[in-house]
Scaffold this motif. Sequence first.
Motif, short mmCIF file in Angstrom:
data_model
loop_
_atom_site.label_atom_id
_atom_site.label_comp_id
_atom_site.label_asym_id
_atom_site.label_seq_id
_atom_site.Cartn_x
_atom_site.Cartn_y
_atom_site.Cartn_z
N LEU A 50 11.24 6.41 10.85
CA LEU A 50 9.92 5.76 10.58
C LEU A 50 9.31 6.91 9.72
CD1 LEU A 50 8.80 4.14 13.59
CD2 LEU A 50 9.54 2.91 11.80
N LEU A 51 8.28 6.52 8.87
CA LEU A 51 7.62 7.60 8.16
C LEU A 51 6.29 7.60 8.39
CD1 LEU A 51 8.92 6.50 4.72
CD2 LEU A 51 9.91 8.40 6.05
N ARG A 52 5.45 8.88 8.48
CA ARG A 52 4.18 8.68 8.44
C ARG A 52 3.54 9.16 7.32
NH1 ARG A 52 0.50 12.37 10.23
NH2 ARG A 52 1.84 14.06 10.37
N GLN A 53 2.94 8.12 6.69
CA GLN A 53 2.27 8.35 5.30
C GLN A 53 0.81 8.56 5.33
OE1 GLN A 53 4.38 4.88 3.94
NE2 GLN A 53 5.34 6.01 2.39
N PRO A 54 0.14 9.15 4.12
CA PRO A 54 -1.38 9.25 4.31
C PRO A 54 -1.93 7.79 4.31
CG PRO A 54 -0.22 10.54 2.38
CD PRO A 54 0.85 9.80 3.14
N PRO A 55 -3.07 7.86 4.97
CA PRO A 55 -3.90 8.56 5.80
C PRO A 55 -3.34 8.96 6.95
CG PRO A 55 -4.74 6.55 5.98
CD PRO A 55 -3.58 6.33 5.22
N GLY A 56 -2.02 8.54 7.42
CA GLY A 56 -1.44 8.95 8.86
C GLY A 56 -1.95 8.04 9.92
N ALA A 57 -2.71 6.93 9.61
CA ALA A 57 -3.02 6.00 10.63
C ALA A 57 -2.09 5.29 11.46
CB ALA A 57 -4.10 4.88 10.11
N ASP A 126 8.91 13.23 0.23
CA ASP A 126 7.79 13.46 -0.75
C ASP A 126 6.58 13.80 -0.34
OD1 ASP A 126 6.62 13.36 -2.90
OD2 ASP A 126 6.95 11.26 -3.41
N ALA A 127 6.17 14.94 -0.33
CA ALA A 127 4.91 15.45 0.15
C ALA A 127 3.76 14.74 -0.17
CB ALA A 127 4.93 16.98 0.11
N ALA A 128 3.88 14.25 -1.32
CA ALA A 128 2.72 13.45 -2.15
C ALA A 128 2.50 11.89 -1.29
CB ALA A 128 2.83 13.24 -3.59
N GLU A 129 3.72 11.45 -0.84
CA GLU A 129 3.72 10.10 -0.41
C GLU A 129 4.12 10.15 1.02
OE1 GLU A 129 6.11 6.32 -1.72
OE2 GLU A 129 6.50 7.94 -2.81
N VAL A 130 4.71 11.22 1.44
CA VAL A 130 5.18 11.12 3.12
C VAL A 130 4.76 12.28 3.83
CG1 VAL A 130 7.02 10.77 4.50
CG2 VAL A 130 6.98 9.60 2.43
N LEU A 131 4.22 12.00 5.01
CA LEU A 131 3.75 13.42 5.66
C LEU A 131 4.85 13.81 6.40
CD1 LEU A 131 0.10 12.23 6.87
CD2 LEU A 131 0.71 13.72 4.89
N GLU A 132 5.48 12.84 7.10
CA GLU A 132 6.68 13.11 7.92
C GLU A 132 7.61 11.99 7.98
OE1 GLU A 132 6.81 14.23 12.79
OE2 GLU A 132 4.95 13.60 11.75
N ALA A 133 8.90 12.30 8.19
CA ALA A 133 9.92 11.36 8.60
C ALA A 133 10.67 11.74 9.88
CB ALA A 133 10.79 11.32 7.60
N ALA A 134 10.82 10.82 11.06
CA ALA A 134 11.31 11.11 12.13
C ALA A 134 11.89 9.95 12.86
CB ALA A 134 10.12 11.62 13.04
N THR A 145 1.99 0.83 11.56
CA THR A 145 0.83 0.11 10.65
C THR A 145 0.96 -1.36 11.11
OG1 THR A 145 2.44 -0.24 9.01
CG2 THR A 145 0.87 1.89 8.94
N VAL A 146 -0.11 -2.08 10.94
CA VAL A 146 -0.17 -3.48 11.10
C VAL A 146 0.72 -4.20 10.37
CG1 VAL A 146 -1.25 -5.82 11.08
CG2 VAL A 146 -2.40 -3.68 11.94
N SER A 147 1.18 -3.80 9.14
CA SER A 147 2.26 -4.56 8.27
C SER A 147 3.59 -4.35 8.58
CB SER A 147 1.92 -4.09 6.79
OG SER A 147 2.22 -2.93 6.60
N THR A 148 3.52 -3.19 9.09
CA THR A 148 5.16 -2.78 9.59
C THR A 148 5.25 -3.54 10.78
OG1 THR A 148 4.85 -0.55 8.68
CG2 THR A 148 6.37 -0.86 10.49
N SER A 149 4.46 -3.46 11.99
CA SER A 149 4.51 -4.40 13.13
C SER A 149 4.95 -5.83 12.81
CB SER A 149 3.35 -4.24 13.96
OG SER A 149 3.09 -2.85 14.39
N ARG A 150 4.21 -6.34 11.76
CA ARG A 150 4.55 -7.78 11.59
C ARG A 150 5.92 -7.81 11.18
NH1 ARG A 150 -1.29 -9.65 9.33
NH2 ARG A 150 -2.08 -9.76 11.39
#
Length: 169
Positions: A50-57, A126-134, A145-150
């Motif tokens: 999974l990725l954590r992307q800005p704004p990181g919600a 990609d630091a501009a698009e992705v904060l973290e991959a884990a 995110t809601v769209s990912t959960s769906r």
Amino acid sequence: MKSRLRAFAYRTFYRLPGRWKRRIVRTFQPTYTIGSVILVRDPEATSILLLRQPPGAGWSLPAGLMDRGETPVQTAARELAEETGIKLPTERFRAANPNAVVHTRGQWVDMVFETEVEPADSYTVDAAEVLEAAWHRLDTLPPLTVSTSRLLAHYGIGPYKDYPEVLNK
């Protein structure tokens, strides 16, 4: 009277030059944006990348929009490489079932692909698009995110997997 008017409209439409017909159709038909989403699992299928992307919600899947002239699987390979540094040939991706998830409210289509890779300790994000991959275990997913959960619900994964009404939206 209504059917005669409709027949007249169709006859008139089909006599128009092709360029005009395409413009009319594009004006009145809904358009959809096409993107590719990648479910990256470990070989044992117990974890997902999974990725954590800005704004990181919340966490999401690697994904992105198709470029002109690209096929959906090429988009999947490109986006995975751009967002995580994982470079795989398109042959390593297989269509998920369902392969296309249509979002009628937002008017976009996600072409979903699956692949397996050995987990790594870190990724070149990609630091501009992705904060973290884990990697996250399927039985203890982080806030998504809601769209990912769906989307994951279509594959029996995540917090909405037991809510069939989510799949109908």
